[in-house]
Design a protein around this motif. Structure first.
Motif, PDB file in Angstrom:
ATOM      1  N   UNK A  17       0.833  -1.209   0.000  1.00  0.00           N
ATOM      2  CA  UNK A  17       0.000   0.000   0.000  1.00  0.00           C
ATOM      3  C   UNK A  17       0.864   1.253   0.000  1.00  0.00           C
ATOM      4  N   UNK A  18       1.929   1.248   0.810  1.00  0.00           N
ATOM      5  CA  UNK A  18       2.848   2.379   0.842  1.00  0.00           C
ATOM      6  C   UNK A  18       3.459   2.567  -0.541  1.00  0.00           C
ATOM      7  N   UNK A  19       3.836   1.468  -1.181  1.00  0.00           N
ATOM      8  CA  UNK A  19       4.423   1.532  -2.521  1.00  0.00           C
ATOM      9  C   UNK A  19       3.445   2.042  -3.565  1.00  0.00           C
ATOM     10  N   UNK A  20       2.176   1.650  -3.453  1.00  0.00           N
ATOM     11  CA  UNK A  20       1.172   2.122  -4.417  1.00  0.00           C
ATOM     12  C   UNK A  20       0.988   3.636  -4.307  1.00  0.00           C
ATOM     13  N   UNK A  21       0.802   4.118  -3.085  1.00  0.00           N
ATOM     14  CA  UNK A  21       0.646   5.561  -2.885  1.00  0.00           C
ATOM     15  C   UNK A  21       1.946   6.268  -3.261  1.00  0.00           C
ATOM     16  N   UNK A  22       3.055   5.736  -2.787  1.00  0.00           N
ATOM     17  CA  UNK A  22       4.356   6.343  -3.082  1.00  0.00           C
ATOM     18  C   UNK A  22       4.678   6.341  -4.570  1.00  0.00           C
ATOM     19  N   UNK A  23       4.300   5.261  -5.266  1.00  0.00           N
ATOM     20  CA  UNK A  23       4.550   5.187  -6.707  1.00  0.00           C
ATOM     21  C   UNK A  23       3.805   6.269  -7.471  1.00  0.00           C
ATOM     22  N   UNK A  24       2.537   6.471  -7.112  1.00  0.00           N
ATOM     23  CA  UNK A  24       1.772   7.549  -7.747  1.00  0.00           C
ATOM     24  C   UNK A  24       2.366   8.898  -7.330  1.00  0.00           C
ATOM     25  N   UNK A  25       2.811   8.991  -6.069  1.00  0.00           N
ATOM     26  CA  UNK A  25       3.454  10.215  -5.596  1.00  0.00           C
ATOM     27  C   UNK A  25       4.722  10.530  -6.373  1.00  0.00           C
ATOM     28  N   UNK A  26       5.493   9.504  -6.720  1.00  0.00           N
ATOM     29  CA  UNK A  26       6.708   9.700  -7.534  1.00  0.00           C
ATOM     30  C   UNK A  26       6.319  10.244  -8.905  1.00  0.00           C
ATOM     31  N   UNK A  27       5.273   9.671  -9.495  1.00  0.00           N
ATOM     32  CA  UNK A  27       4.821  10.167 -10.807  1.00  0.00           C
ATOM     33  C   UNK A  27       4.366  11.623 -10.717  1.00  0.00           C
ATOM     34  N   UNK A  28       3.626  11.951  -9.662  1.00  0.00           N
ATOM     35  CA  UNK A  28       3.207  13.339  -9.444  1.00  0.00           C
ATOM     36  C   UNK A  28       4.443  14.228  -9.302  1.00  0.00           C
ATOM     37  N   UNK A  29       5.389  13.786  -8.494  1.00  0.00           N
ATOM     38  CA  UNK A  29       6.603  14.550  -8.238  1.00  0.00           C
ATOM     39  C   UNK A  29       7.369  14.806  -9.538  1.00  0.00           C
ATOM     40  N   UNK A  30       7.605  13.761 -10.315  1.00  0.00           N
ATOM     41  CA  UNK A  30       8.364  13.906 -11.559  1.00  0.00           C
ATOM     42  C   UNK A  30       7.591  14.719 -12.602  1.00  0.00           C
ATOM     43  N   UNK A  31       6.282  14.533 -12.661  1.00  0.00           N
ATOM     44  CA  UNK A  31       5.475  15.289 -13.633  1.00  0.00           C
ATOM     45  C   UNK A  31       5.494  16.779 -13.313  1.00  0.00           C
ATOM     46  N   UNK A  32       5.290  17.116 -12.040  1.00  0.00           N
ATOM     47  CA  UNK A  32       5.311  18.531 -11.651  1.00  0.00           C
ATOM     48  C   UNK A  32       6.715  19.101 -11.858  1.00  0.00           C
ATOM     49  N   UNK A  33       7.739  18.336 -11.501  1.00  0.00           N
ATOM     50  CA  UNK A  33       9.126  18.781 -11.682  1.00  0.00           C
ATOM     51  C   UNK A  33       9.390  19.134 -13.148  1.00  0.00           C
ATOM     52  N   UNK A  34       9.045  18.228 -14.043  1.00  0.00           N
ATOM     53  CA  UNK A  34       9.302  18.470 -15.464  1.00  0.00           C
ATOM     54  C   UNK A  34       8.417  19.576 -16.035  1.00  0.00           C
ATOM     55  N   UNK A  35       7.195  19.666 -15.561  1.00  0.00           N
ATOM     56  CA  UNK A  35       6.309  20.741 -15.997  1.00  0.00           C
ATOM     57  C   UNK A  35       6.876  22.112 -15.593  1.00  0.00           C
ATOM     58  N   UNK A  36       7.294  22.217 -14.344  1.00  0.00           N
ATOM     59  CA  UNK A  36       7.864  23.482 -13.864  1.00  0.00           C
ATOM     60  C   UNK A  36       9.165  23.793 -14.594  1.00  0.00           C
ATOM     61  N   UNK A  37       9.989  22.785 -14.805  1.00  0.00           N
ATOM     62  CA  UNK A  37      11.279  22.999 -15.494  1.00  0.00           C
ATOM     63  C   UNK A  37      11.080  23.485 -16.927  1.00  0.00           C
ATOM     64  N   UNK A  38      10.060  22.968 -17.599  1.00  0.00           N
ATOM     65  CA  UNK A  38       9.873  23.309 -19.009  1.00  0.00           C
ATOM     66  C   UNK A  38       8.986  24.530 -19.232  1.00  0.00           C
ATOM     67  N   UNK A  39       8.289  25.000 -18.212  1.00  0.00           N
ATOM     68  CA  UNK A  39       7.395  26.145 -18.402  1.00  0.00           C
ATOM     69  C   UNK A  39       7.854  27.393 -17.648  1.00  0.00           C
ATOM     70  N   UNK A  40       8.902  27.274 -16.843  1.00  0.00           N
ATOM     71  CA  UNK A  40       9.414  28.423 -16.098  1.00  0.00           C
ATOM     72  C   UNK A  40      10.926  28.493 -16.252  1.00  0.00           C
ATOM     73  N   UNK A  41      11.480  29.546 -15.724  1.00  0.00           N
ATOM     74  CA  UNK A  41      12.938  29.703 -15.730  1.00  0.00           C
ATOM     75  C   UNK A  41      13.544  29.402 -14.360  1.00  0.00           C
TER      76      UNK A  41
END
Length: 172
Positions: A17-41
């Motif tokens: 269960x921790x891995x399921x929540x954490x796995x989706x959390x990793x995807x959220x983390x990486x998606x937001x990271x890349x979105x911010x990196x590519x849309x801001x300075x």
């Protein structure tokens, strides 16, 4: 099946269960990271911190209402305070790895940023799992099953006559 096997099953279920929540959390983390990196300075570590904070909020909801929903809910302020404290330590671990790779070693391509962001998440996750289960989402005390009532004592059957036997009277 023994007590040890049942405890192992509970831990495996918790890790899943921790891995399921954490796995989706990793995807959220990486998606937001890349979105911010590519849309801001914003610099890489600042973008990463924003992404980590978004993932922390997502993870709290997932951990509280899915992974650890059966845990003690009586002290939410304490729980939230500890969660934020340990999450902040995890944030430093996670982003410290990225900072060292980017500014210490000069590894600053988008691929390298993502690799070291992911590596930092992995190291921080080990700390978070231990701290959340040990300090934040405390297990409720084990319920003791009441012992069955003691059986009533069995009646004692004696082969004694109802009237005491007569004894010889002594003559003076």
């Amino acid at each position: 099946m023994g007590h040890g096997a049942s405890r192992l099953r509970r831990i495996v279920r918790e890790v899943a269960k921790f891995g399921a929540v954490g796995g989706v959390g990793v995807l959220v983390n990486l998606a937001v990271f890349n979105l911010v990196r590519h849309t801001t300075d914003l610099q890489v570590v600042r973008a990463s911190v924003i992404a980590t904070v978004v993932a922390i909020v997502f993870n709290y909801v997932g951990f509280r209402y899915f992974t650890y929903r059966d845990r003690d809910k009586s002290r939410r302020t304490r729980e939230m305070t500890l969660f934020l404290l340990f999450s902040a330590i995890g944030l430093v671990i996670e982003n410290g790895v990225l900072y060292a790779a980017t500014y210490g070693f000069g590894w600053n391509t988008p691929l390298q940023n993502n690799v070291f962001k992911f590596l930092g998440i992995g190291i921080a996750t080990l700390f978070r799992f231990w701290s959340y289960r040990s300090w934040v989402f405390r297990a409720l005390p084990a319920r003791e099953t009441p012992a069955p009532p003691a059986p009533a004592p069995a009646p004692v059957l004696r082969n004694e006559p109802a009237v005491p036997p007569k004894t010889k009277q002594q003559v003076p």
